[in-house]
Scaffold this active site. Structure first.
Site, PDB file in Angstrom:
ATOM      1  CD  GLU A 135      -2.646  -1.373   2.338  1.00  0.00           C
ATOM      2  OE1 GLU A 135      -2.456  -0.455   3.273  1.00  0.00           O
ATOM      3  OE2 GLU A 135      -3.646  -2.252   2.661  1.00  0.00           O
ATOM      4  N   PRO A 136       0.335   2.537  -0.332  1.00  0.00           N
ATOM      5  CG  PRO A 136      -0.945   3.738  -1.473  1.00  0.00           C
ATOM      6  CD  PRO A 136      -1.092   2.635  -0.605  1.00  0.00           C
ATOM      7  CG  ASP A 252       7.585 -20.598   4.562  1.00  0.00           C
ATOM      8  OD1 ASP A 252       8.080 -19.214   4.655  1.00  0.00           O
ATOM      9  OD2 ASP A 252       7.050 -21.148   5.408  1.00  0.00           O
ATOM     10  CD  GLU A 378       6.373 -12.636  -3.172  1.00  0.00           C
ATOM     11  OE1 GLU A 378       5.472 -11.656  -3.576  1.00  0.00           O
ATOM     12  OE2 GLU A 378       6.201 -13.294  -2.567  1.00  0.00           O
ATOM     13  CB  THR A 380      13.669  -5.382   0.988  1.00  0.00           C
ATOM     14  OG1 THR A 380      13.514  -5.419   2.309  1.00  0.00           O
ATOM     15  CG2 THR A 380      12.777  -4.454   0.402  1.00  0.00           C
TER      16      THR A 380
END
Lengths: 401, 455
Positions: A135-136, A252, A378, A380
């Protein structure tokens, strides 16, 4: 018995992915990098061919990551997770942006495969599913999600904003993360399968990006979007014990996939650079000490070693999933290593090839741009380090923030 | 005369390449220094008779004859050389060691924790393994897996993975002592892999008996940018046999070793391996205590006009045999790096969890925690690279590429882990209260070493 070679039964699948990557992705790679937001029509054809092949045997798509539920009899299993990772590496050797644009291969599909019940899995089969988490005001801190889901009879009503939705424009459905109760933290976050045509589910715009430009990245506004309760993935209860486990379990399975993407892009860059340098008379020797060789050859050896480490960590994470072993730690290790070396390797390859690599005449510069996102989405690099550190140190997310 | 190894005596070359000229003040200082050194030696009783014969492992430069070797005589002749067949090809990707391997791992881990780790600090300062330790390791059978059953060992097929797991588990105790314990099996493994029936008959029985000799695989030479495929040590054919001249470095337990496998360039045709008994005339050893691996009593092997029988040539001088030897040795170093790096990780985690700063454990800080994450990630990668090379080697697949990559990664990331280990303990990492500074010194060896160990 310790063996780190890929089994023979996957040869056909890997070959199929290689052919698709070489004949469909590579020839269109530059085209859709230049023409951002243009729908890559060529891959529709490819997708239907692959669908046919997948039905005939073990598939190479994200739809293949469904976790093995049968108890293992002690013998090792090489299944869908490993084959998917191998297929992904080959496809991303072709083009990572185009793989992300492959119909019915979205990360949302991986989420559905990982946590859907049997009824849902059947109902959503054949749908192209995107994933909307960010989201922002919230990225890595997915527990801070502000999109709300309010129960209303047999439906949930969703409100909020979602950004960075890969294939958001092209997908049939979007897996949207929303909270049942913003006061109750992680445990209240659930994922909902939302049909793209649902009233109130509005596409706001598409992003212009550094890389993976063949893949569309959408922003959505959710304004009283009504979703049937059967479209909630996993349990509808707010279970503070299991907490985030339901939705996080997806990672996972998807993190090894993103690691595989980085491994694939880096493989392409390494192969190209090796060929370019060989023409220039520089070829690394695996027996002679690196310090006695050309500096460029020594660099190639170093890059290849980093690559091999990322490759094997990725295979390990997938193999563990195939064998029903908890693999959060290894999945994050694979993603951390592959994410960072993917960028290192592709950028170093540009440097080694000079203006030849920097120019749009070659794909090296493109791979250098494409690779960066794989160290970001997914989870950082820093999120992977947090996950790994918490596991190794035995720390909770409260202690080690 | 022997090619003289470069010495570090006298003024060193500054980084800018200009050697400082010794002026009047410098001459006076140099003379004073020499005088002070003499007095110190006399006062402290360190000066020993000039004709000392004892090998003094903690000091460089003392040269003595090689150890008196036993008489290696063939008791029983083999009809043909005994070789271990390749392990069967496996199809499935699998990271689970076999039951037998897990049992061996357990045993060696216990040995490493009980015998190596507690003895490591003393061995490091005295540059000598504890009395009888290598013998105990031999009794455990670490040497025997690489020797065929038919030649008195316990091997039934190539077991590179098992040997790799053994080296890894040993190095978790201590890398220097692991090298001291594993050095003889480098020689017996070389004999099993490449010895002809005569060589096996003459030497292998000693390695399968009760009193396993100290022995060493000597490849390194003391010069910069050393390349094991371009050796300074020369062998020339003479009267049917060979004559060896040169200096080998990083030779484990050099003063005790009774048998060496020496790498030398044969008549300019490339490197070959030679069996050299320590009491052969012209063989002498020098102590060469180094930055780390001190528990392995590292020395130099000086070869001056050493005359060998025709039977001394190992593996027929085949270039592929030599390549195989270098690759397997590098693989063994990778295994040692993995074991030692694991020791660092296992030590650092409780430390950063217990050490409190600014009111909470230092591990609650990302700057600390992320380093631990990187140690864990890189270590797992090192391990997988090493296992892949090992499993390819034992299945008879090509493994040159995999070993090269494993070694590249283990040298670089292993050293980084050693360095981060010290860093995470701060000042405590720098002092000998904690073993981390020793692991730091030991892990530097992985990028330097050739030979010494073999799987």
């Amino acid at each position: 018995m310790i063996n780190l070679e890929v089994p023979k039964k996957f040869t056909g699948l890997v070959n199929q992915a290689q052919q698709a990557a070489a004949e469909f992705f590579r020839p269109n790679s530059r085209k859709y990098d230049s023409a951002e937001h243009t729908y890559p029509t060529e891959i529709d054809m490819l997708a239907s061919v692959l669908d046919g092949l997948n039905e005939a045997g073990e598939g190479s798509g994200a739809s293949g990551v469904r976790r093995a539920s049968e108890k293992s009899d002690g013998s090792t299993r090489n299944g869908g997770n490993l084959s998917t990772v191998l297929g992904t590496i080959e496809m991303c050797w072709g083009d990572v942006g185009l793989l992300l644009s492959m119909p019915r291969q979205g990360l949302g599909n991986a989420a559905i495969a990982s946590v859907a019940n049997d009824e849902q899995a059947e109902r959503f089969a054949g749908k192209w599913a995107a994933m909307a988490i960010t989201e922002p005001e919230c990225g890595s801190d997915s527990a801070a999600i502000r999109t709300t889901a309010t129960r209303d009879g047999d439906h949930y009503v969703l409100n909020g904003n979602k950004i960075f939705v890969t294939s958001g424009e092209r997908a049939d459905v979007v897996v949207v993360w929303a909270t049942l109760d913003p006061e109750r933290g992680r445990a209240a976050i659930k994922s909902f399968v939302v049909d793209r045509n649902t009233p109130g589910f509005e596409l706001v715009r598409l992003e212009h990006k550094l890389g993976i430009r063949a893949s569309d990245t959408a922003e959505f506004r959710l304004d009283n979007v009504r979703v049937h309760k059967d479209n909630l993935l996993g349990s509808p209860e707010i279970d503070t014990e299991r907490g985030f486990a339901g939705v996080m379990q997806t990672f996972d399975n998807t993190r090894p996939l993103v690691a595989a993407m980085a491994v694939g892009v880096a493989k392409a860059a390494l192969e190209e650079t090796r060929a370019v340098l060989a023409e220039a008379g520089v070829e690394p020797d695996h027996d002679r000490p690196a310090n006695s060789q050309h500096a460029a050859a020594a660099t190639l050896l170093k890059l290849e070693a980093d690559w091999e480490s990322a490759y094997l960590l990725t295979l390990e994470a997938a193999w563990m999933a195939d064998n029903s072993q908890p693999n959060s730690l290894q999945a994050s290790m694979a993603k951390a290593k592959a994410g960072r070396v993917g960028t290192d390797i592709t950028l170093k390859c540009v440097e080694l090839c000079g203006t030849l690599g920097y120019s749009e005449n070659s794909l090296l510069e493109k791979w250098g741009r494409d690779a960066k996102i794989l160290d970001i989405f997914e989870g950082t690099q820093q999120i992977q380090q947090l996950v790994v550190a918490r596991r190794l140190l035995g720390k909770s997310s409260k202690q080690l923030r | 005369m022997t090619p003289k190894a470069p010495t570090t005596a006298g003024a060193t070359t500054p980084v800018n390449g200009r050697r400082g000229r010794r002026d009047a003040i410098g001459r006076v200082l140099a003379a004073l220094n020499a005088l002070a050194g003499t007095r110190f030696l006399d006062r402290s009783g360190l000066r020993k008779p000039a004709q000392r014969v004892m090998f003094e492992a903690t000091r460089t430069g003392f040269r003595t004859l090689g150890a008196a070797s036993r008489s290696f005589k063939a008791v029983q002749r083999f009809g043909k050389p005994e070789r271990l067949p390749d392990a069967p090809r496996k199809d499935l990707f699998d990271l689970t060691p076999s039951d037998e391997q897990q049992m061996i791992q357990e045993t060696v881990r216990e040995f490493a924790a009980e015998q190596l780790r507690p003895a490591a600090a003393d061995a490091d300062s005295s540059c000598t393994p504890p009395d009888g330790l290598p013998g105990q390791a031999a009794e455990m059978g670490v040497t025997l897996v690489g020797i065929p059953e038919s030649a008195g060992g316990i091997g039934t097929e190539q077991s590179v993975v098992t040997s790799t797991l053994v080296a890894e588990a040993m190095a978790h105790g201590d890398m220097g002592l692991a090298v001291a314990c594993l050095a003889p099996s480098a020689v017996s493994t070389a004999l099993s892999l490449w010895g002809d029936e005569e060589q096996q008959a003459a030497y292998l029985p000693s390695f399968t008996g009760d009193n396993v000799p100290a022995a060493a695989l000597a490849v390194c030479e003391p010069r910069p940018l050393f390349d094991p495929f371009a050796l300074s040590t020369r062998a020339r054919r003479s009267g049917g046999g060979f004559v060896l001249d040169g200096v080998k470095s990083l030779v484990p337990r050099a003063g005790d070793a009774e048998l060496f496998v020496v790498a030398a360039d044969l008549d300019g045709t490339g490197p070959s391996l030679f069996l050299v008994e320590s009491s052969t005339p012209g063989v002498s050893v020098e102590a060469d205590p180094s930055m780390g691996l001190r528990g392995a009593s590292m020395g130099r092997l000086v070869l001056e006009n050493v005359q060998l029988q025709p039977t001394a040539l190992l593996g027929g001088g085949d270039a592929e045999v030599y390549r195989d030897c270098i690759r397997r040795s590098r693989l063994a170093w990778c295994a040692l790096a993995v074991g030692t790096a694991q020791a660092v990780q296992d030590y650092v985690i409780p430390y950063v969890n217990e050490r409190v700063a600014f009111g909470e454990p230092v591990s609650h800080r990302q700057g600390v925690a992320f380093k631990v994450a990187d140690i864990g990630t890189e270590l797992e990668g090192m391990r997988l690279l090493t296992y892949r090379a090992a499993s390819r080697a034992e299945q008879g697949r090509s493994f040159a590429r995999e070993v090269a990559l494993a070694r590249t990664q283990c040298a670089e990331k292993g050293m980084a882990i050693g360095s981060d280990g010290v860093q995470l303990l701060g000042g405590h990492g720098f002092v000998k209260e904690h073993p981390v500074e020793r692991w730091y010194r030991d892990l530097r060896a992985v990028g330097v070493a050739e030979g010494v160990v073999l799987v």
